[in-house]
Design a protein around this motif. Structure first.
Motif, PDB file in Angstrom:
ATOM      1  N   VAL A   1       0.837  -1.206   0.000  1.00 26.20           N
ATOM      2  CA  VAL A   1       0.000   0.000   0.000  1.00 26.20           C
ATOM      3  C   VAL A   1       0.871   1.255   0.000  1.00 26.20           C
ATOM      4  N   LYS A   2       1.954   1.238   0.791  1.00 21.15           N
ATOM      5  CA  LYS A   2       2.860   2.391   0.817  1.00 21.15           C
ATOM      6  C   LYS A   2       3.465   2.656  -0.550  1.00 21.15           C
ATOM      7  N   SER A   3       3.900   1.609  -1.225  1.00 19.37           N
ATOM      8  CA  SER A   3       4.522   1.814  -2.536  1.00 19.37           C
ATOM      9  C   SER A   3       3.507   2.332  -3.553  1.00 19.37           C
ATOM     10  N   LYS A   4       2.274   1.849  -3.494  1.00 19.82           N
ATOM     11  CA  LYS A   4       1.254   2.344  -4.427  1.00 19.82           C
ATOM     12  C   LYS A   4       0.918   3.804  -4.150  1.00 19.82           C
ATOM     13  N   VAL A   5       0.847   4.190  -2.878  1.00 16.87           N
ATOM     14  CA  VAL A   5       0.554   5.578  -2.528  1.00 16.87           C
ATOM     15  C   VAL A   5       1.692   6.480  -2.984  1.00 16.87           C
ATOM     16  N   MET A   6       2.931   6.062  -2.744  1.00 12.68           N
ATOM     17  CA  MET A   6       4.071   6.875  -3.155  1.00 12.68           C
ATOM     18  C   MET A   6       4.139   7.014  -4.669  1.00 12.68           C
ATOM     19  N   GLU A   7       3.815   5.947  -5.403  1.00 14.50           N
ATOM     20  CA  GLU A   7       3.795   6.029  -6.862  1.00 14.50           C
ATOM     21  C   GLU A   7       2.739   7.018  -7.335  1.00 14.50           C
ATOM     22  N   SER A   8       1.575   6.986  -6.722  1.00  7.42           N
ATOM     23  CA  SER A   8       0.516   7.896  -7.163  1.00  7.42           C
ATOM     24  C   SER A   8       0.848   9.340  -6.807  1.00  7.42           C
ATOM     25  N   VAL A   9       1.472   9.556  -5.636  1.00  4.02           N
ATOM     26  CA  VAL A   9       1.838  10.920  -5.244  1.00  4.02           C
ATOM     27  C   VAL A   9       2.952  11.448  -6.137  1.00  4.02           C
TER      28      VAL A   9
ATOM     29  N   SER B   1       1.750  12.272  -9.661  1.00  2.00           N
ATOM     30  CA  SER B   1       0.999  13.516  -9.813  1.00  2.00           C
ATOM     31  C   SER B   1       1.906  14.731  -9.733  1.00  2.00           C
TER      32      SER B   1
END
Length: 91
Positions: free
Chosen positions: A37-45, A48
């Motif tokens: 979940v952390k890696s997916k959030v960091m990728e999305s941030v 953007s």
């Protein structure tokens, strides 16, 4: 009647085993789930932001307004005396 009660008991047992099993699976794999979940959030941030090049402020649009409002802008009105009194005691 006894057969119906036995079927309901088996169904209840199956649901209980499924709930406990899924909870145990999540507990055992909690670190990998959190890392995913952390890696997916960091990728999305970071996606953007346009990559690390945008961190320095170079990717801001040209017409970005300043933090302070212009001197000729309107201000909020101040009360002229028509205000509710502040109570001195709650009783």
């Amino acid at each position: 009647m006894q057969k119906l009660i036995n079927v309901l008991a088996l169904a209840s047992t199956a649901v209980s085993v499924a709930v406990v099993g899924s909870g145990l699976y999540v507990y055992v794999n909690r670190t990998s789930i959190i890392d995913g979940v952390k890696s997916k959030v960091m990728e999305s941030v970071m996606g953007s932001m346009g990559g690390l090049g945008g961190v320095g402020g170079g990717s801001l649009p040209v017409g970005t307004p300043d933090l302070a409002p212009p001197a000729d802008s309107a201000t909020a009105p101040t009360p002229n005396g028509f205000a509710l009194p502040v109570p001195s005691s709650p009783l």
